[in-house]
Scaffold this active site. Structure first.
Site, PDB file in Angstrom:
ATOM      1  CG  ASN A  11      67.905 -11.153  51.142  1.00  0.00           C
ATOM      2  OD1 ASN A  11      67.062 -11.508  51.965  1.00  0.00           O
ATOM      3  ND2 ASN A  11      67.622 -10.353  50.124  1.00  0.00           N
ATOM      4  CE  LYS A  13      66.715 -12.639  47.340  1.00  0.00           C
ATOM      5  NZ  LYS A  13      66.719 -12.557  45.887  1.00  0.00           N
ATOM      6  CG  HIS A  98      66.238  -6.879  47.753  1.00  0.00           C
ATOM      7  ND1 HIS A  98      65.547  -7.401  46.684  1.00  0.00           N
ATOM      8  CD2 HIS A  98      67.360  -7.627  47.878  1.00  0.00           C
ATOM      9  CE1 HIS A  98      66.226  -8.429  46.195  1.00  0.00           C
ATOM     10  NE2 HIS A  98      67.328  -8.585  46.898  1.00  0.00           N
ATOM     11  CD  GLU A 100      63.789 -10.429  45.585  1.00  0.00           C
ATOM     12  OE1 GLU A 100      63.696 -10.633  46.811  1.00  0.00           O
ATOM     13  OE2 GLU A 100      64.559 -11.077  44.843  1.00  0.00           O
ATOM     14  CD  GLU A 169      71.046  -7.687  45.785  1.00  0.00           C
ATOM     15  OE1 GLU A 169      71.621  -8.643  46.302  1.00  0.00           O
ATOM     16  OE2 GLU A 169      69.820  -7.517  45.861  1.00  0.00           O
ATOM     17  N   GLY A 175      68.376 -14.198  41.175  1.00  0.00           N
ATOM     18  CA  GLY A 175      67.585 -15.417  41.119  1.00  0.00           C
ATOM     19  C   GLY A 175      67.470 -16.022  39.730  1.00  0.00           C
ATOM     20  CB  SER A 215      73.098 -15.525  40.050  1.00  0.00           C
ATOM     21  OG  SER A 215      71.720 -15.465  39.737  1.00  0.00           O
TER      22      SER A 215
HETATM   23  P1  13P Z   1      70.232 -14.589  44.404  1.00  0.00           P
HETATM   24  O1  13P Z   1      71.579 -14.830  45.009  1.00  0.00           O
HETATM   25  O2  13P Z   1      69.239 -15.670  44.713  1.00  0.00           O
HETATM   26  O3  13P Z   1      70.328 -14.258  42.946  1.00  0.00           O
HETATM   27  O4  13P Z   1      69.638 -13.274  45.120  1.00  0.00           O
HETATM   28  C1  13P Z   1      70.416 -12.170  45.205  1.00  0.00           C
HETATM   29  C2  13P Z   1      69.751 -11.187  46.075  1.00  0.00           C
HETATM   30  O5  13P Z   1      68.734 -10.614  45.707  1.00  0.00           O
HETATM   31  C3  13P Z   1      70.324 -10.942  47.407  1.00  0.00           C
HETATM   32  O6  13P Z   1      69.715  -9.847  48.023  1.00  0.00           O
END
Ligand code: 13P
Length: 257
Positions: A11, A13, A98, A100, A169, A175, A215
């Site tokens: 992803n 992002k 997601h 976010e 997640e 992150g 992560s």
């Molecule tokens: P990270 O791997 O940067 O922690 O992000 C995970 C994520 O949100 C994947 O959708």
């Protein structure tokens, strides 16, 4: 785990302009002339980069997905992309719900409408769920995740459930560099499978893919992917670095016994 296909999904992002996305896609296509048997690789770039990435990875065994989708087919929905539009640009998957996006106001009802629309259009939805640190510490992780799954899958038929991928997640692990331990991730993914078993059947629960995200990197991927109920990874930061992403793919390919 015999015959288990592991999905390693990046992803991206909101990273990479068109030129940067082209470069990363070229690097991945070059690093992955083929992927190991039993492993599927997916990248989900920002919408603006999808066409470019599609052109660059066309000859590589890398699938393409979107990071979001809208449930309506067309019309006055400024800024949105429909399932058919994403499909016409080469997507076969889409991430939905997601954390976010949920933090920006996406509700379980929105997630559900998107999952249904994706299935109807023939896109594979990767439906995300996950708890906050407060929820984990309050001991309500399982209930929270079960609720997100039940609401997100509302109306998904027995025939279509196997095409849904669920990504666990934990929000506190995204992150932050703070990964769930393999045991913690396994425990929740096992619970997710149990929820699907109750809603559908044992057969469907066994068939569905459950990913872990938060992560995940080249150092911790092997142990996470070795868990019996973890069928792949949804990777943010490490998917932007070709060497790390390829290492994770290689970790997916290692025998666990
Ligand atoms: P990270 O791997 O940067 O922690 O992000 C995970 C994520 O949100 C994947 O959708």
């Amino acid at each position: 785990m015999p015959n288990r296909t592991l999905l390693i999904a990046g992803n991206w992002k909101m990273n990479n302009d068109v030129a940067e996305a082209a470069k990363l896609a070229d690097e991945l296509a070059q690093a992955l002339p083929e992927v190991p048997a039993g492993v599927e690789v997916l990248v989900c770039p920002p919408t603006i980069d999808i066409t470019t990435v599609h052109d660059r990875i066309q000859a590589a065994p890398i699938a393409l997905g979107a990071q979001n989708v809208y449930w309506e087919a067309k019309g006055a929905f400024t800024g949105e992309s429909s399932c058919d539009m994403l499909k016409s640009a080469g997507c076969t998957y889409c991430i939905i719900g997601h954390s976010e996006r949920r933090a920006m106001g996406e509700t379980d009802a929105d997630v559900n409408a998107k999952v249904l629309a994706a299935l109807e259009a023939g896109l594979v939805p990767i439906m995300c769920c996950g708890e906050t640190l407060e929820q984990r510490e309050a001991g309500i992780t399982d209930e929270w995740i079960a609720m997100q799954i039940k609401l997100g899958l509302n109306g998904v038929s027995e025939e279509k459930i196997r095409r849904v991928i669920i990504a666990y997640e934990p929000i506190w692990a995204i992150g932050t560099g703070r990964t769930a331990t393999p045991d913690q991730a396994q425990e929740v993914c096992e619970n997710i499978r149990a929820v699907v078993r109750k809603l559908y059947s044992s057969k469907n629960a066994r068939a569905i893919s459950i990913l872990y995200g938060g992560s995940m990197n080249d150092k911790n991927a092997f142990e996470l992917l070795a868990q019996p109920d973890i069928d792949g990874g949804l990777i943010g930061g490490a998917s932007l670095v070709p060497e790390k992403f390829v290492e994770i793919i290689n970790a997916a390919n290692q025998p666990t016994a």
